[in-house]
Enzyme design. Sequence first.
Site, PDB file in Angstrom:
ATOM      1  N   GLY A 165      37.111  10.441  11.310  1.00 22.25           N
ATOM      2  CA  GLY A 165      36.493  10.883  12.301  1.00 22.25           C
ATOM      3  C   GLY A 165      34.943   9.749  12.615  1.00 22.25           C
ATOM      4  O   GLY A 165      33.985  10.725  13.311  1.00 22.25           O
ATOM      5  N   GLY A 177      34.772   6.719  13.326  1.00 23.80           N
ATOM      6  CA  GLY A 177      34.467   5.106  13.788  1.00 23.80           C
ATOM      7  C   GLY A 177      33.557   5.178  15.236  1.00 23.80           C
ATOM      8  O   GLY A 177      33.897   6.442  15.789  1.00 23.80           O
ATOM      9  N   CYS A 185      36.225   6.402  17.784  1.00 31.34           N
ATOM     10  CA  CYS A 185      36.861   7.919  17.249  1.00 31.34           C
ATOM     11  C   CYS A 185      36.670   9.244  18.173  1.00 31.34           C
ATOM     12  O   CYS A 185      35.368   9.423  18.531  1.00 31.34           O
ATOM     13  CB  CYS A 185      36.451   7.288  15.838  1.00 31.34           C
ATOM     14  SG  CYS A 185      37.583   9.760  15.123  1.00 31.34           S
TER      15      CYS A 185
HETATM   16  P1  5GP Z   1      34.319   1.679  13.648  1.00 30.47           P
HETATM   17  O1  5GP Z   1      34.085   0.253  12.197  1.00 30.47           O
HETATM   18  O2  5GP Z   1      34.692   0.681  14.527  1.00 30.47           O
HETATM   19  O3  5GP Z   1      33.123   2.398  13.680  1.00 30.47           O
HETATM   20  O4  5GP Z   1      35.318   2.194  12.960  1.00 30.47           O
HETATM   21  C1  5GP Z   1      36.586   1.743  12.943  1.00 30.47           C
HETATM   22  C2  5GP Z   1      37.935   2.850  12.420  1.00 30.47           C
HETATM   23  O5  5GP Z   1      38.031   3.898  13.142  1.00 30.47           O
HETATM   24  C3  5GP Z   1      39.679   1.985  12.070  1.00 30.47           C
HETATM   25  O6  5GP Z   1      39.632   1.361  10.645  1.00 30.47           O
HETATM   26  C4  5GP Z   1      40.089   3.827  12.026  1.00 30.47           C
HETATM   27  O7  5GP Z   1      40.171   4.399  10.757  1.00 30.47           O
HETATM   28  C5  5GP Z   1      39.253   4.531  13.080  1.00 30.47           C
HETATM   29  N1  5GP Z   1      39.927   4.413  14.308  1.00 30.47           N
HETATM   30  C6  5GP Z   1      40.712   3.701  15.043  1.00 30.47           C
HETATM   31  N2  5GP Z   1      40.787   3.568  16.539  1.00 30.47           N
HETATM   32  C7  5GP Z   1      40.655   5.195  16.043  1.00 30.47           C
HETATM   33  C8  5GP Z   1      41.155   6.157  17.532  1.00 30.47           C
HETATM   34  O8  5GP Z   1      41.368   6.541  18.624  1.00 30.47           O
HETATM   35  N3  5GP Z   1      40.893   7.336  16.475  1.00 30.47           N
HETATM   36  C9  5GP Z   1      40.166   7.646  15.407  1.00 30.47           C
HETATM   37  N4  5GP Z   1      40.015   9.038  15.412  1.00 30.47           N
HETATM   38  N5  5GP Z   1      39.989   7.181  15.334  1.00 30.47           N
HETATM   39  C10 5GP Z   1      39.942   5.077  15.184  1.00 30.47           C
END
Ligand code: 5GP
Length: 363
Positions: free
Chosen positions: A181, A183, A186
Amino acid sequence: MISEDVKLDYDDVLIVPDKSPIASRKQVDLEKRVAFGERAGAEFIGVPIMAANMDGVGTTAMADALRRHGIFTCLTKFHTAAELAEFFNGTSERGDFTAATIGISDEDLQKFVDAENRAKGRIKYACLDVANGYTNRFLNRVKKFRAMFPKVVVIAGNVVTHEQTTRLIEAGADIVKVGIGGGSVCETRVKTGVGYPQFSAIQECVHSAHRIGKAIVADGGCTVPGDVAKALAGGADFVMLGGMLAGHPEGGGTVISRFFHTDEVDECGKPIIEKREFVEFYGMSSKTANEKHFGGLQNYRSSEGRTVLIPFRPSLDDTVVDLLGGLRSTCSYVGAEKIGQLPEKSSFVRCNNTHNKVFQDLD
Ligand code: 5GP
């Protein structure tokens, strides 16, 4: 039942500086060793950062570029067995810094079998990735994979609690992916109300993992190099980054130009229009990703990911240098000569305000 003790995010803490023997940031060693016992990738030696298995980030071009900085990449699950085999057969170092990612389906498992056969065992890391790492089906899949590939280092998740971290490790995971949650693209917390503050999730899960001699990767929610430092100082063995590594040519997205009115005029008095370049970045559960890879969103599912336009950044090296420079500096503030010493050298203070946001950046 409500857990009353306060759980923390990166924004709720700061690292406290302490007496340091480090005269220059150059002295700091950003390489870390993480051991995997009897597995073929018996030891990781590199910078403990992983590029996320997301479109725009987990590409083979990113893997090659990041490996030169000692950074690991989890490829997206959309590489075919033939593509994986070609990549891993390329040079032997690729296998030390790259994971093939698969989901939970039988086809995915078969794809890994095919890829590993064609790559003659050169795939040393597998990332078993699902949005919800709490299903029995997922645990069984990790068990099955472990039985089929006893030598492969398994990265599995995502979870946010120590109980499920332990169950995943018992099922065969070597590195548990922690984070739900948080990301950048996300929407799980908005759509489902489910999640866990990331900094506390790291601390609680890593405690369980280290007790059994295994590791975790803190996945999602880092927005600045300081967050990466907090994750590592909080005990995470690795940190996974999506948004912070997105927007670069190596990610493969289409560059989109947009034109903006400025308040300025040129010498003829004509308003100056500024061109800015962007790249589309989206969550892997977003409508965009579902349309791209599965021909649309199934009607029993909601989209738990966003689609955003982020600034195009032409130089991945600049981004990495900025990130690694921040980590070196963290180490010098707390007196850690090696990045692996960050947890023992760091203490944290809880706070309400981590940094001053009064002026906007020019770039
Ligand atoms: P960021 O570094 O961009 O904050 O987070 C990356 C992570 O977000 C990814 O490795 C994955 O675990 C999560 N994530 C990627 N796409 C999605 C999505 O569509 N929904 C959700 N709930 N998490 C995502």
